[in-house]
Design an enzyme around this catalytic site. Structure first.
Site, PDB file in Angstrom:
ATOM      1  N   ARG A 231       0.986  -1.078  -0.329  1.00 57.20           N
ATOM      2  CA  ARG A 231      -0.631   0.390   0.724  1.00 57.20           C
ATOM      3  C   ARG A 231       0.906   1.420   0.331  1.00 57.20           C
ATOM      4  O   ARG A 231       0.701   1.849  -0.810  1.00 57.20           O
ATOM      5  CB  ARG A 231      -0.762  -0.117   1.280  1.00 57.20           C
ATOM      6  CG  ARG A 231      -2.434  -0.936   1.641  1.00 57.20           C
ATOM      7  CD  ARG A 231      -2.710  -0.479   2.730  1.00 57.20           C
ATOM      8  NE  ARG A 231      -3.671  -1.042   2.361  1.00 57.20           N
ATOM      9  CZ  ARG A 231      -4.650  -2.481   3.145  1.00 57.20           C
ATOM     10  NH1 ARG A 231      -5.118  -1.819   4.649  1.00 57.20           N
ATOM     11  NH2 ARG A 231      -5.154  -2.745   3.124  1.00 57.20           N
TER      12      ARG A 231
ATOM     13  N   LYS B 142     -13.288 -14.372   7.805  1.00 53.08           N
ATOM     14  CA  LYS B 142     -14.372 -15.103   7.388  1.00 53.08           C
ATOM     15  C   LYS B 142     -15.416 -14.584   6.683  1.00 53.08           C
ATOM     16  O   LYS B 142     -14.694 -14.064   5.872  1.00 53.08           O
ATOM     17  CB  LYS B 142     -14.497 -13.089   8.564  1.00 53.08           C
ATOM     18  CG  LYS B 142     -14.363 -12.771  10.384  1.00 53.08           C
ATOM     19  CD  LYS B 142     -14.207 -11.423  10.641  1.00 53.08           C
ATOM     20  CE  LYS B 142     -12.911 -10.699  10.128  1.00 53.08           C
ATOM     21  NZ  LYS B 142     -13.267  -8.957  10.440  1.00 53.08           N
TER      22      LYS B 142
ATOM     23  N   GLY C 165      -5.317  -7.742   2.536  1.00 54.46           N
ATOM     24  CA  GLY C 165      -3.731  -7.140   3.307  1.00 54.46           C
ATOM     25  C   GLY C 165      -2.708  -9.148   3.006  1.00 54.46           C
ATOM     26  O   GLY C 165      -1.520  -8.958   2.633  1.00 54.46           O
TER      27      GLY C 165
ATOM     28  N   GLY D 276     -11.078  -4.809   2.051  1.00 56.04           N
ATOM     29  CA  GLY D 276     -12.640  -4.791   2.304  1.00 56.04           C
ATOM     30  C   GLY D 276     -13.374  -4.510   1.093  1.00 56.04           C
ATOM     31  O   GLY D 276     -14.375  -4.264   0.667  1.00 56.04           O
TER      32      GLY D 276
HETATM   33  P1  ADP Z   1     -10.721 -11.655   6.961  1.00 57.67           P
HETATM   34  O1  ADP Z   1      -9.626 -10.316   7.195  1.00 57.67           O
HETATM   35  O2  ADP Z   1     -12.413 -11.220   6.688  1.00 57.67           O
HETATM   36  O3  ADP Z   1     -10.437 -12.338   8.596  1.00 57.67           O
HETATM   37  P2  ADP Z   1      -8.942 -12.391   5.874  1.00 57.67           P
HETATM   38  O4  ADP Z   1      -9.317 -12.378   4.159  1.00 57.67           O
HETATM   39  O5  ADP Z   1      -8.482 -10.911   6.212  1.00 57.67           O
HETATM   40  O6  ADP Z   1     -10.678 -12.170   6.430  1.00 57.67           O
HETATM   41  O7  ADP Z   1      -8.249 -13.987   6.992  1.00 57.67           O
HETATM   42  C1  ADP Z   1      -7.408 -13.767   6.691  1.00 57.67           C
HETATM   43  C2  ADP Z   1      -6.866 -14.499   7.543  1.00 57.67           C
HETATM   44  O8  ADP Z   1      -7.648 -15.891   7.896  1.00 57.67           O
HETATM   45  C3  ADP Z   1      -5.629 -14.560   8.444  1.00 57.67           C
HETATM   46  O9  ADP Z   1      -4.943 -14.486   9.025  1.00 57.67           O
HETATM   47  C4  ADP Z   1      -5.449 -15.906   8.386  1.00 57.67           C
HETATM   48  O10 ADP Z   1      -4.912 -16.682   9.698  1.00 57.67           O
HETATM   49  C5  ADP Z   1      -6.818 -17.273   8.932  1.00 57.67           C
HETATM   50  N1  ADP Z   1      -7.483 -17.834   8.458  1.00 57.67           N
HETATM   51  C6  ADP Z   1      -7.148 -18.682   7.034  1.00 57.67           C
HETATM   52  N2  ADP Z   1      -8.166 -19.626   7.221  1.00 57.67           N
HETATM   53  C7  ADP Z   1      -7.790 -20.131   7.991  1.00 57.67           C
HETATM   54  C8  ADP Z   1      -8.013 -21.956   8.961  1.00 57.67           C
HETATM   55  N3  ADP Z   1      -8.701 -22.364   8.735  1.00 57.67           N
HETATM   56  N4  ADP Z   1      -8.701 -21.491  10.405  1.00 57.67           N
HETATM   57  C9  ADP Z   1      -8.087 -20.626  11.366  1.00 57.67           C
HETATM   58  N5  ADP Z   1      -7.582 -19.166  10.533  1.00 57.67           N
HETATM   59  C10 ADP Z   1      -7.674 -18.879   9.125  1.00 57.67           C
END
Ligand code: ADP
Ligand code: MG
Length: 383
Positions: free
Chosen positions: A34, A194, A340, A364
């Site tokens: 960024r 999420k 990110g 987002g």
């Molecule tokens: P959000 O910000 O919506 O949570 P992101 O795309 O930023 O989604 O998610 C990133 C995070 O998701 C990372 O920190 C990663 O460690 C976590 N993550 C991905 N898969 C898993 C999993 N199977 N269990 C726990 N955490 C996970």
């Protein structure tokens, strides 16, 4: 309002809103993409002999605290912009105005974290008015916060003559094309922690995309909604109903890596058919899933990826995300990648950036843009 290159004026005070909300670990920034993306606009403003009043938020602090001071960014900014960075420990008021007065043209003054004032997120008009006093013109290079109605990105540009930077323009151009006239077949890859932030995107692309490949904890929601047993894996249970409803094009992983009693384990879908005599957590997608997804991706003409396939912060569980990154790089198809964490997967030398891939600074904001939503901070810039 026009791109910054139409700002033919010289020697003005420019309020440059950027999003340098990065994660700093020791003497490294985990995701400096960024910051680098704003360089072209900054260089341009310097060349035209403007005073640059650089403003960003950093983290989500409840109050003023040293860990979230933008001062922490200075050594990195110096290196990336190859310029001296002046700093003032506030973002509005007399002291800031004096510093701007003293600043030479062609120099950069970094303001303290905008979110140290609660008025920023509250979208306070009086706060925006105080920011307005600092400059003659507003330039935004903050695409990644443009889905927020915050004072410095939403109200301030309405109060003054506003422009947008080179990267922001590119973001809007590329993402508009993906949204309105993508080359088909379109394939989405969605992962991350999420599902809540990605449901609108899933809905929007359900008909238009040919496949939605899922991974990460997001996939867990779809797996559980289909009756698979996930033991202690991270699952956003609240969204099971929606996952069931919107799973038309969704393709589930078929094997996984995880942890059980602190040991790395390998599981297939068969292993998820019911409770086991041990507990486990799914933390990555497996090698068979990678092969399976690779075959699907080969037929795609547009690839959209947001969210890692596993717990990438732990090297043991970055296999799925790294393999996928390599596949996409080698495929050489038009791809848009954002978020990110997702971008950080591409930062290694082996996965050097590829000209067919557009790396979005938005997480987002990209998700909302590609779900067809209007972004408030873009609208006020006339985009
Ligand atoms: P959000 O910000 O919506 O949570 P992101 O795309 O930023 O989604 O998610 C990133 C995070 O998701 C990372 O920190 C990663 O460690 C976590 N993550 C991905 N898969 C898993 C999993 N199977 N269990 C726990 N955490 C996970
Ligand atoms: Mg994230």
């Amino acid at each position: 309002m026009k791109i910054v290159s139409l700002l033919k004026k010289k020697s003005k005070r420019i309020f440059l809103r950027v999003d340098f909300n990065v994660k700093i670990k020791g003497n490294k920034i985990l995701d400096d993409f960024r910051i680098k993306s704003a360089k072209k606009t900054i260089d341009y403003l310097i060349k035209n002999n403007h005073k640059i009043i650089l403003a960003t938020h950093l983290g989500n602090p409840k109050e003023k605290s040293p860990a979230f001071s933008t001062k922490n960014l200075i050594p990195f900014l110096k290196k990336i912009f190859k310029k001296e960075i002046k700093f003032v420990d506030d973002c509005i008021g007399k002291k800031v105005e004096n510093e701007i007065e003293k600043l030479n043209f062609g120099e950069i003054l970094l303001l303290e974290n905008l979110r140290f004032k609660k008025e920023e997120k509250q979208n306070s008009k009086s706060f925006a008015k105080k920011l307005k006093r600092l400059a003659d013109y507003y330039v935004s290079e903050a695409f990644s916060v443009s889905h927020r109605k915050h004072a410095s990105v939403y109200t301030l540009p309405k109060l003054m003559k506003s422009y947008y930077g080179f990267q922001l323009k590119k973001e809007v151009e590329v993402l508009s094309k993906v949204l309105n006239s993508p080359k088909k077949p379109v394939i989405l890859i969605l992962g991350g922690a999420k599902i809540s932030t990605k449901i609108p995107l899933i809905k929007f692309w359900q008909k238009k995309a040919s496949a939605i490949l899922v991974g990460g904890a997001l996939a867990n929601v779809f797996l559980k909604a289909n009756g698979f047993y996930l033991s202690d894996s991270l699952v956003e249970d609240k969204f099971l109903g929606l996952a069931k409803k919107w799973q038309d094009k969704v393709i589930l992983p078929i094997d996984f890596y995880g942890l059980s009693e602190n040991k790395k384990i390998y599981l297939t879908l068969k292993d998820l058919s019911g409770p086991k005599n041990f507990s486990f957590k799914i933390l990555d997608i497996g090698k068979e899933t990678i092969n399976f997804y690779q075959k699907i991706l080969k037929v795609g003409e547009t690839i959209i990826w947001n969210g890692p396939m596993g717990l990438i912060e732990d090297k043991k569980f970055s296999f799925g995300s790294k393999s996928l990154a390599k596949i996409i790089k080698d495929l050489n198809k038009f791809s848009v990648i954002g978020g990110g964490e997702t971008l950080s997967i591409f930062s290694s030398k082996k996965l050097q950036r590829n000209s067919k891939i557009f790396y979005s600074t938005g997480g987002g904001a990209m998700l909302e843009f590609l779900a067809g939503k209007e972004l408030p901070a873009l609208k006020v810039l006339g985009l």
